[in-house]
Design an enzyme around this catalytic site. Structure first.
Site, PDB file in Angstrom:
ATOM      1  N   ASN A 116      31.047 -12.769  -9.092  1.00 38.02           N
ATOM      2  CA  ASN A 116      30.866 -13.083  -7.517  1.00 38.02           C
ATOM      3  C   ASN A 116      31.488 -14.699  -7.417  1.00 38.02           C
ATOM      4  O   ASN A 116      32.021 -15.102  -8.288  1.00 38.02           O
ATOM      5  CB  ASN A 116      29.410 -13.357  -7.290  1.00 38.02           C
ATOM      6  N   HIS A 146      32.836 -30.922 -27.250  1.00 35.35           N
ATOM      7  CA  HIS A 146      33.363 -31.949 -27.427  1.00 35.35           C
ATOM      8  C   HIS A 146      32.462 -32.790 -28.619  1.00 35.35           C
ATOM      9  O   HIS A 146      31.367 -32.579 -28.803  1.00 35.35           O
ATOM     10  CB  HIS A 146      33.402 -32.974 -26.511  1.00 35.35           C
ATOM     11  N   GLY A 173      22.520 -15.930 -10.976  1.00 41.37           N
ATOM     12  CA  GLY A 173      23.212 -16.952 -10.554  1.00 41.37           C
ATOM     13  C   GLY A 173      22.994 -18.377 -11.217  1.00 41.37           C
ATOM     14  O   GLY A 173      21.902 -18.442 -11.792  1.00 41.37           O
ATOM     15  N   ALA A 191      18.462 -16.098 -13.582  1.00 43.53           N
ATOM     16  CA  ALA A 191      19.095 -17.162 -12.764  1.00 43.53           C
ATOM     17  C   ALA A 191      18.780 -18.391 -13.265  1.00 43.53           C
ATOM     18  O   ALA A 191      17.688 -18.752 -13.823  1.00 43.53           O
ATOM     19  CB  ALA A 191      18.460 -17.208 -11.300  1.00 43.53           C
TER      20      ALA A 191
END
Length: 222
Positions: A116, A146, A173, A191
């Site tokens: 999406n 990092h 999401g 989510a």
């Protein structure tokens, strides 16, 4: 008369020389690698100041820009651009724009893949998805990390660890998947989760950090 002490000392000196030789050879081999080769081996590499990697990212950004400007109805052109961008595609797929990735060629998707809007894949290393993937909006898959040491971080060094996502998954999401993660088949990631460790097959997992809250084993449920 047999000199045991001399023999032992000689043995340890020989081992020490061999170890130094191996370390020197490894250091020399790493020094002679390109930054891209270091990344592929999971070593620290410089993506910030390396011209070759910068050129590859610029090429990828141009393709992503072109993809994100296409009319939604131009499915054929969208499909062709993703096939040009990704390392491997299999079967049908649909990725809603905007979509962003770093290199593209490190991404592999299986059949029946759906991503999406606002999916971001930072593919300094391989990112491999299985079949029947559902990815909700605003999800990120980040192979790059990092150093905690500020001096090396400021020098532009980073690492990239591969991400592997199985088949028959639903990722909710605003999920973030961090470097080096593997997610098993038939799993659901809730989510807002931040996936910091591997998630097994057939579970529901959610949270920051993401944890298993239910084991389904892939059983049919609502």
């Amino acid at each position: 008369m047999y000199n045991f002490k001399f023999t032992v000392n000689l043995f340890f000196e020989s081992n020490l020389i061999n170890r130094f030789t191996i370390l020197f050879e490894r250091k020399t081999a790493i020094t002679e690698m390109t930054e891209k080769e270091k990344a592929a081996r999971g070593l620290l590499y410089n993506a910030t100041y390396d011209k070759g990697l910068n050129d590859e990212r610029d090429y990828c950004k141009a393709l992503c820009y072109e993809y994100n400007q296409l009319h939604p109805a131009k499915i054929g052109e969208r499909t062709a651009l993703i096939q040009k961008l990704f390392g491997k595609t299999r079967g049908s797929f649909l990725i809603e724009p905007p979509f962003i990735c770093d290199y593209g060629y490190n991404i592999e998707i299986g059949s029946n893949f759906f991503g999406n809007h606002n999916c971001i894949i930072l593919d300094g290393a391989k990112v491999v998805f299985g079949d029947n993937m559902m990815i909700a909006p605003q999800c990120g898959f980040y192979t790059d990390g990092h150093p905690l040491d500020a001096e090396r971080r400021n020098a532009g060094l980073e690492y990239a660890y591969p991400i592997k996502v199985g088949s028959n998954l639903w990722i909710g999401g605003n999920v973030v998947v961090l470097p080096g993660i593997t997610i098993g088949d038939t799993t659901v990631i809730g989510a807002g989760s931040v996936v910091t460790k591997d998630i097994q097959f057939g579970v529901v997992a959610v949270g920051n950090p993401c944890r298993v809250i239910e084991i389904t084993g892939g059983d049919k449920k609502f």
